[in-house]
Design an enzyme around this catalytic site. Sequence first.
Site, PDB file in Angstrom:
ATOM      1  N   GLY A 124       0.825  -1.201   0.000  1.00 50.29           N
ATOM      2  CA  GLY A 124       0.000   0.000   0.000  1.00 50.29           C
ATOM      3  C   GLY A 124       0.856   1.246   0.000  1.00 50.29           C
ATOM      4  N   GLY A 125       0.197   2.393   0.181  1.00 52.80           N
ATOM      5  CA  GLY A 125       0.919   3.652   0.147  1.00 52.80           C
ATOM      6  C   GLY A 125       1.888   3.819   1.297  1.00 52.80           C
ATOM      7  CG  ASP A 177      -7.082   5.557   3.521  1.00 54.30           C
ATOM      8  OD1 ASP A 177      -7.817   5.872   2.564  1.00 54.30           O
ATOM      9  OD2 ASP A 177      -5.984   4.988   3.373  1.00 54.30           O
ATOM     10  N   GLY A 209       3.353   1.081   3.115  1.00 55.08           N
ATOM     11  CA  GLY A 209       4.312   0.019   3.316  1.00 55.08           C
ATOM     12  C   GLY A 209       3.863  -1.299   2.729  1.00 55.08           C
TER      13      GLY A 209
END
Length: 724
Positions: free
Chosen positions: A401-402, A517, A404
């Site tokens: 993901g963004g 998120d 890790g």
Amino acid sequence: MVGQLLLHITLFLWSMSNALLAVASEASLAKPNCLSQCGNITQIPYPFGIGAGCYLDDWFQIICDNSASPPKAFLNRTGLEVLEISLGGTLTVTSAITFSNCNNKKSDRQAPNVFGSPFVYSQSNRFTSIGCEVIALMSDFGKPLAGCYSICDNTAHSSSTIFPNNSCSGLHCCQTTILKGLSFFDTTFRAMLNDSESEKECKYAFLVDRDWFMSTNISTIVDMDNVPVVLEYQLRQYSAQDIYGTYNFSPQNMTCNNHWQCSCKTGYQGNPYLLDGCQDIDECLNSSSCRAGTCINRPGDFVCYQPDPRPIRRINVAVLVAGGVIGLLFLLIGAWWSHKVIKKRKDNKRKQKFFKQNGGLLLEKQLSSGEVNVEKIKLFSSKDLDKATDKFSIDRILGQGGQGTVYKGMLSDGRIVAVKKSKIVDGGEVGQFINEIVILSQIIHRNVVKILGCCLETEVPLLVYEFIPNGTLSQYIHHPDEEFSLTWEMRLRIAIEVAGALSYLHSAASFPIYHRDIKSSNILLDEKYRAKVADFGTSRSVSIDQTHLTTLVHGTFGYLDPEYFQSSQFTEKSDVYSFGVVLAELLTGQKPVSFMRSQESRSLATYFLLSMENNLLFDILDSQVMKDGRKEKITAVANLAVRCLNLNGRNRPTMKEVAVELEGIQLSVRAETYVQQVFPEVRCVQTKEINEVWDVVSSSTGACTDGGTGSSFDVQPLLFFNTQ
């Protein structure tokens, strides 16, 4: 004789290995990579320092003025010029002389005020007054603290007679001691017997370092503006965490008093305010340590080995060869051992560096403040997690993901875990990483991923949490498996579980928590396909009375609240909007952003709202939803999704209201199923469901035939909704 030879070899190798260790761990007075010299000051030891990260706090920051020749050092907070710093707990600075009726001298100058700082005046200073028939007083807001009286000798005409033997014993010059712990005083003068002539004469007083004063010509002081004075620094208001950067500090080779004034033990040297700062002194480097025999250095001490005075007999070649081989073996062992010790120390320093770099100090601060549930957080070693993930093999990757990459691992006790490895370790990303630990430690909910611990001693930080075996909700929605598909009942249950978790975060946790998120890829499914909300890296906890957070915009396009995007103010209703997108995904099976749709409908939220407005809901539903679900229940969920996607956040329901409505829809489905099971002969049931909170009314009528069940949706239009 062979034994004697081996003993000589052993002593030699011991001495060599100690010398290697002494060189490898040579004590440094300043922090690593910090300047330690400014002008005539050749050693600036920690807790003092020049440059960011080199000093304990602002009180100990040294500013080096390189414009002067030679450069001069100043204390940043007080502006005092520093002349010398000692690890014995003292430093020498300049102090103003107080003049009265002296030509070309200002009369309003006073000694520096260090009240409220870690510094106090040392009792090695002397309060000194020079003048004729004058009383000099030290006072604290008018209250006398100390003073002295000097008399005159009117027959004296030169400095040798005014100050005989350069002494200050009461004739034209007087001195007195000061109180312990003094940090502030004013200097005033009084004439004896109101002598007006004495009042007009030049007189001056000052606090001065006794040793400096005794070696200085007294008559020259009148030409000076400042004199050296000794300050003591005390660290009792600081903790081991403040000084050494760790709570697990245990003093070694050093002693400290109650004021955190520390010194190295006898036989050791270095800086006691640094980790492992006191190192052994190799006394054998001094040729006078052992006048006869062999000097052997030991930690904090040394011994002198006296050789056997009897003559050494001739040793045959075989014994010499054997002794040489054994000696070489000892030498290799000693070198290998020294290498291992040095490598271990380097590894420890490297781990400490990574610990700080990865936010370890921030986490320890959170732990000490009680913000983190200590019982739930375990600090794993890098060795444990390397073993658990097969050294982070690409075969163990669960997802990326963004923030890790997530790896699957198995701990030594057999537990399966997920290890999240952060991609970036700059300040902002580390803050998100520590934030995720803090947030997860406060959450106790069955539909939220549980944190198990973390590791901060690696180059990038690692987070360990429970392993969720069945992947993400996004995978099952957008990449359905032929062997397993999400039924309507499962989709409704997952929506209820996610809504319940968000409702708990918003209103039942100790502090309201905004996820920030919410998306289908951050909703995991366990072995029983129960939902688990994950990825709290950008989440924030707020105080009870806060209504929003003003932040840089974070989130995922397609799920991002338009109101938040425009105002940068994130509210609990922003999470509601993102959940509304997830509901639309569950109903339609379509992605939140798709270039396969028209330009105005690329966003699923917009596409869904337009379809509902035009009564086209059943043209866009997922085939599995159409197959399993009852139309009136699907319509109820769709209308709830519309309310969640309202462009005006105030008109959206709260997550608590969303959870209640979804549970009500589920209960009504179960009630109808129960009635049909109990009364199988009833093929068609007329129902009327009224729920003021849902704002939904659905009814079904029709003839009871053996051919099948009727549905109200055959004759009932879509319910009205408000998108304003």
